[in-house]
Design an enzyme around this catalytic site. Structure first.
Site, PDB file in Angstrom:
ATOM      1  N   GLU A 130      10.363  15.383  15.331  1.00  0.00           N
ATOM      2  CA  GLU A 130      10.633  15.218  14.025  1.00  0.00           C
ATOM      3  C   GLU A 130      10.493  15.681  12.750  1.00  0.00           C
ATOM      4  O   GLU A 130       8.600  16.114  12.927  1.00  0.00           O
ATOM      5  CB  GLU A 130      10.338  13.830  13.463  1.00  0.00           C
ATOM      6  N   GLY A 145       3.428   3.319  13.689  1.00  0.00           N
ATOM      7  CA  GLY A 145       3.972   2.535  13.521  1.00  0.00           C
ATOM      8  C   GLY A 145       3.223   1.515  15.131  1.00  0.00           C
ATOM      9  O   GLY A 145       2.678   1.014  14.668  1.00  0.00           O
ATOM     10  N   CYS A 180      13.830  10.109   6.278  1.00  0.00           N
ATOM     11  CA  CYS A 180      13.953   9.662   7.653  1.00  0.00           C
ATOM     12  C   CYS A 180      15.103   9.660   8.932  1.00  0.00           C
ATOM     13  O   CYS A 180      15.659   9.895   9.613  1.00  0.00           O
ATOM     14  CB  CYS A 180      13.747   7.952   7.342  1.00  0.00           C
ATOM     15  N   LYS A 224       0.398  -0.481   0.090  1.00  0.00           N
ATOM     16  CA  LYS A 224       0.062  -0.112  -0.263  1.00  0.00           C
ATOM     17  C   LYS A 224       1.181   1.297   0.072  1.00  0.00           C
ATOM     18  O   LYS A 224       1.374   1.859   0.984  1.00  0.00           O
ATOM     19  CB  LYS A 224      -0.758  -0.328   1.296  1.00  0.00           C
ATOM     20  N   GLY A 257       7.239   4.316   7.757  1.00  0.00           N
ATOM     21  CA  GLY A 257       6.192   5.685   8.489  1.00  0.00           C
ATOM     22  C   GLY A 257       7.095   6.449   9.631  1.00  0.00           C
ATOM     23  O   GLY A 257       7.737   5.826  10.550  1.00  0.00           O
ATOM     24  N   SER A 258       5.794   6.565  10.002  1.00  0.00           N
ATOM     25  CA  SER A 258       6.112   7.705  11.383  1.00  0.00           C
ATOM     26  C   SER A 258       5.590   6.423  12.361  1.00  0.00           C
ATOM     27  O   SER A 258       5.568   5.752  12.184  1.00  0.00           O
ATOM     28  CB  SER A 258       5.208   9.041  11.704  1.00  0.00           C
ATOM     29  N   THR A 259       6.204   6.626  13.756  1.00  0.00           N
ATOM     30  CA  THR A 259       6.619   5.952  14.303  1.00  0.00           C
ATOM     31  C   THR A 259       5.420   5.952  15.092  1.00  0.00           C
ATOM     32  O   THR A 259       4.751   5.133  15.761  1.00  0.00           O
ATOM     33  CB  THR A 259       7.508   6.826  15.809  1.00  0.00           C
ATOM     34  N   GLU A 260       4.470   7.401  15.410  1.00  0.00           N
ATOM     35  CA  GLU A 260       2.655   7.011  15.593  1.00  0.00           C
ATOM     36  C   GLU A 260       1.720   6.468  15.146  1.00  0.00           C
ATOM     37  O   GLU A 260       1.571   5.273  15.723  1.00  0.00           O
ATOM     38  CB  GLU A 260       2.242   8.649  15.205  1.00  0.00           C
ATOM     39  N   GLU A 269       9.958   0.322  10.255  1.00  0.00           N
ATOM     40  CA  GLU A 269      10.731   1.596  10.345  1.00  0.00           C
ATOM     41  C   GLU A 269      10.313   2.682   9.993  1.00  0.00           C
ATOM     42  O   GLU A 269       9.976   3.013   9.121  1.00  0.00           O
ATOM     43  CB  GLU A 269      11.712   0.964   8.165  1.00  0.00           C
TER      44      GLU A 269
HETATM   45  P1  NAP Z   1       3.190   8.127   7.778  1.00  0.00           P
HETATM   46  O1  NAP Z   1       1.722   9.678   8.481  1.00  0.00           O
HETATM   47  O2  NAP Z   1       3.335   7.099   8.925  1.00  0.00           O
HETATM   48  O3  NAP Z   1       2.275   7.336   6.588  1.00  0.00           O
HETATM   49  C1  NAP Z   1       2.911   6.567   6.632  1.00  0.00           C
HETATM   50  C2  NAP Z   1       1.876   5.485   6.014  1.00  0.00           C
HETATM   51  O4  NAP Z   1       1.231   4.301   6.474  1.00  0.00           O
HETATM   52  C3  NAP Z   1       1.398   5.696   4.627  1.00  0.00           C
HETATM   53  O5  NAP Z   1       1.405   4.773   3.451  1.00  0.00           O
HETATM   54  C4  NAP Z   1       0.152   6.144   5.234  1.00  0.00           C
HETATM   55  O6  NAP Z   1      -0.596   6.136   4.546  1.00  0.00           O
HETATM   56  C5  NAP Z   1      -0.159   4.584   5.820  1.00  0.00           C
HETATM   57  N1  NAP Z   1      -0.911   5.182   7.158  1.00  0.00           N
HETATM   58  C6  NAP Z   1      -1.069   6.047   7.754  1.00  0.00           C
HETATM   59  N2  NAP Z   1      -2.800   5.665   9.135  1.00  0.00           N
HETATM   60  C7  NAP Z   1      -2.250   4.436   8.599  1.00  0.00           C
HETATM   61  C8  NAP Z   1      -3.580   3.516   9.693  1.00  0.00           C
HETATM   62  N3  NAP Z   1      -3.937   3.901  10.455  1.00  0.00           N
HETATM   63  N4  NAP Z   1      -3.168   2.165   9.435  1.00  0.00           N
HETATM   64  C9  NAP Z   1      -2.540   1.576   8.541  1.00  0.00           C
HETATM   65  N5  NAP Z   1      -1.342   2.448   7.166  1.00  0.00           N
HETATM   66  C10 NAP Z   1      -1.502   3.717   8.029  1.00  0.00           C
HETATM   67  O7  NAP Z   1       4.435   8.613   7.241  1.00  0.00           O
HETATM   68  P2  NAP Z   1       4.625   9.613   6.036  1.00  0.00           P
HETATM   69  O8  NAP Z   1       4.228  10.663   6.659  1.00  0.00           O
HETATM   70  O9  NAP Z   1       3.628   9.049   4.939  1.00  0.00           O
HETATM   71  O10 NAP Z   1       6.020   9.128   5.529  1.00  0.00           O
HETATM   72  C11 NAP Z   1       6.739  10.402   6.871  1.00  0.00           C
HETATM   73  C12 NAP Z   1       7.228   9.359   7.761  1.00  0.00           C
HETATM   74  O11 NAP Z   1       8.492   7.916   7.917  1.00  0.00           O
HETATM   75  C13 NAP Z   1       8.380   9.401   8.707  1.00  0.00           C
HETATM   76  O12 NAP Z   1       8.380   9.849  10.341  1.00  0.00           O
HETATM   77  C14 NAP Z   1      10.033   8.964   8.474  1.00  0.00           C
HETATM   78  O13 NAP Z   1      10.862   9.610   9.321  1.00  0.00           O
HETATM   79  C15 NAP Z   1       9.376   8.227   8.152  1.00  0.00           C
HETATM   80  N6  NAP Z   1      10.361   7.187   7.750  1.00  0.00           N
HETATM   81  C16 NAP Z   1      11.133   6.025   7.709  1.00  0.00           C
HETATM   82  C17 NAP Z   1      12.036   4.874   7.076  1.00  0.00           C
HETATM   83  C18 NAP Z   1      13.036   4.720   7.806  1.00  0.00           C
HETATM   84  O14 NAP Z   1      13.240   3.059   6.729  1.00  0.00           O
HETATM   85  N7  NAP Z   1      12.823   4.350   8.820  1.00  0.00           N
HETATM   86  C19 NAP Z   1      11.656   5.738   5.783  1.00  0.00           C
HETATM   87  C20 NAP Z   1      11.696   7.002   5.536  1.00  0.00           C
HETATM   88  C21 NAP Z   1      10.234   7.133   5.871  1.00  0.00           C
HETATM   89  P3  NAP Z   1      -1.128   7.366   3.734  1.00  0.00           P
HETATM   90  O15 NAP Z   1      -0.354   8.534   4.114  1.00  0.00           O
HETATM   91  O16 NAP Z   1      -1.840   7.419   2.007  1.00  0.00           O
HETATM   92  O17 NAP Z   1      -3.022   7.710   4.255  1.00  0.00           O
END
Ligand code: NAP
Ligand code: MG
Length: 500
Positions: free
Chosen positions: A389, A237, A288, A179, A232-235, A254
């Site tokens: 962050e 996650g 990230c 997804k 994605g984000s810690t929240e 991650e």
């Molecule tokens: P995000 O808001 O956590 O979203 C990540 C993904 O999760 C998106 O596809 C989002 O879908 C989905 N999502 C949101 N709520 C969900 C739920 N309740 N259930 C299942 N899936 C859900 O993160 P982001 O804003 O896209 O990305 C930025 C974050 O990613 C930063 O915190 C960054 O540090 C982290 N990141 C980490 C790494 C690593 O390797 N550690 C690499 C890249 C990024 P939609 O947004 O499409 O609704």
């Protein structure tokens, strides 16, 4: 305009609801493409297709070498599409043309190539040390695919994240449902179009962009999904872990970071200054692993901040589609609002804005959100801007007296994804690097990791490791097999115990 449907069971299909969304080009705000939006029902169909591929074969029962060969054949087609994918990543996700052509796409492709190859070479059986108690037996371990992997990826590095999830899951014999973030779904769907033309069987790879709370949660809670891989984000996650607990899913995460960057007093500033900006400003800080907290020795603080400011002010911020842009736009208005709010918080809590801090509107396309490369000085590690962050081009410089203090502050964070040290004295830098509590630590470098090395976070930056042997193992179950050696019933250990 590019148009994409959902990729389910080897076919491109509309969403059950018929819903589509236009995904904006961050440089201009104009639509970059139109995609079908997966709802829970579509995700369930994709999981069904993946389940069929995982349960009825032939993919999971094929020899790993054969899967590896098919994936390396597919790589030829992926590689041939590099410049098209780069263009898409620039239009959809705002990667500057230099970033997408020189880094994002070629670098991500290496992960497909290397992990597809490695997956055909690792042993899928392992010896078990003979133990002999209570009886001798022939025993070993077999590594098997979990079955169906659910992967959720973020908007910042959409192609890279798809290329980090798909090859290791698939070469080890799993089927996967990905997804992508709805903000930036195009490159993963362009990849789907290539995959559809390869010998990877239908249903092994499914790609369904949809909203996190609907499509994402449908994937996370589906009892037919065996393993979740989330970036994605810690929240979010944390939410994935909670939801996955309902069916005891294997979860790898991650997550976010707040990378500490320790500049030692013997650092070569000609490398450490630009290196510290590369650590923070790569992709406008939407990375990230960004090194967003720079610890500078008090003795060099004035020189370091002056040189950082001078270099930051020399950067060209403009359309991602313009070859002369060093930095492009941030994703969208929401992201811009978050950055702007943190910059206000930083000023309110007493940090000194040394440069930047505003939106750029002159000389850039009107519909994009361009943010000045921003540096705060006089930052305390306890401030909000040093703890949370920001995910934008904002660097916090923190002064330290003793290296001991820098290390203590570096580790005073809930995150532990990345860290770095700059020094001419490698043994000295190593001694500091070893004390940073993070999954990746660079010395005189930043961001770069090879497909053969493990990537992942300590503390609230994640669970598990991607890439290399560590990454492949995340997609393999461990099965112990024991073959008895006794030929007759009365030789049996259990005969003596139960008497049957
Ligand atoms: P995000 O808001 O956590 O979203 C990540 C993904 O999760 C998106 O596809 C989002 O879908 C989905 N999502 C949101 N709520 C969900 C739920 N309740 N259930 C299942 N899936 C859900 O993160 P982001 O804003 O896209 O990305 C930025 C974050 O990613 C930063 O915190 C960054 O540090 C982290 N990141 C980490 C790494 C690593 O390797 N550690 C690499 C890249 C990024 P939609 O947004 O499409 O609704
Ligand atoms: Mg977009």
């Amino acid at each position: 305009m590019r148009e994409y449907k959902l990729f389910i069971g080897g076919e491109f299909v509309d969403a059950a609801s018929g819903e589509t969304i236009d995904t904006p080009n961050p440089s201009t705000g104009e639509p970059a493409g139109r995609v079908a939006v997966a709802g829970a029902e579509d995700v369930q169909r994709a999981v069904g297709a993946a389940r069929k591929a995982a349960d009825e074969g032939p993919w999971p029962t094929m020899k790993p070498q054969e899967r590896s060969r098919i994936m390396l054949d597919a790589f030829e087609k992926i590689f041939a599409a590099s410049s098209d994918i780069s263009q898409i990543e620039t239009e959809d996700a705002g990667h500057t043309v230099r970033m997408s052509n020189l880094f994002t796409v070629p670098y991500s492709n290496e992960f497909w190539k290397f992990l597809s190859d490695l997956g055909g070479r690792i042993p899928y059986t392992e010896k078990v040390e003979p133990y002999g108690f209570p009886t001798e037996a022939w025993e070993w371990v077999e590594r098997e695919p979990y079955g169906v992997v659910g992967a959720i990826i973020p908007w910042n590095l959409p192609y890279m994240m798809a290329m980090w999830k798909i090859p290791p899951a698939v070469v080890t014999g799993n089927a996967i449902v990905v997804k992508p973030a709805l903000e930036t779904p195009l490159s993963a769907l362009a990849l789907a179009e290539i995959i559809a033309e390869t010998d990877i069987p239908p249903g092994v790879i499914n790609i369904v962009p949809g909203h996190g709370p609907t499509a994402g949660e449908a994937l996370v809670t589906d009892p037919r999904v065996d393993k979740l891989s989330f970036t994605g984000s810690t929240e979010v996650g944390r939410r994935i872990m909670q939801l996955g607990s309902g069916t005891i899913k294997h979860v790898s995460l991650e997550l976010g970071g707040k990378g500490p960057n320790i500049l030692l007093d013997d650092a070569d500033l000609d490398i450490a200054i630009p290196g510290s900006l590369w650590a923070t400003y790569m992709h406008q800080g939407q990375f990230c692993t960004s090194g967003t907290r720079l610890f500078a020795p008090a003795s060099l603080y004035d020189e370091v901040t002056a040189r950082l400011v001078e270099l930051a002010e020399s950067l060209t911020v403009g359309s991602a589609e313009d070859f002369s842009s060093d930095m492009g736009p941030v994703l969208n208005q929401t992201q811009f609002g978050t950055i702007d709010r943190y910059v206000q918080i930083g000023q309110d809590e007493g940090a000194k804005l040394l440069t930047g801090g505003s939106r750029i509107t002159e000389g850039v396309p009107e519909g994009g959100y361009y943010y000045q490369p921003t540096i705060f000085g006089d930052v305390e590690n306890s401030m909000v801007i040093a703890q949370e962050e920001i995910f934008g081009p904002v660097l916090s410089v923190i002064r330290y007296e003793a290296v001991e203090d820098a290390i203590r502050m570096a580790n005073d964070t809930v995150y532990g994804l990345s860290g770095g040290v700059w020094s001419r004295d490698i043994p000295r830098a190593l001694a500091v690097a070893r004390r940073i509590k993070a999954g990746s630590v660079w010395i005189n470098d930043w961001h770069l990791i090879s497909p053969a090395s493990p990537h992942g976070g300590y503390k609230q930056s994640g669970l598990g490791r991607e890439h290399g042997i560590w990454g492949l193992n995340q997609y393999l179950e461990t099965k112990y097999i024991r073959v008895a050696q006794e030929a007759t019933k009365d030789q049996k250990f259990w005969y003596q115990v139960l008497g049957v």
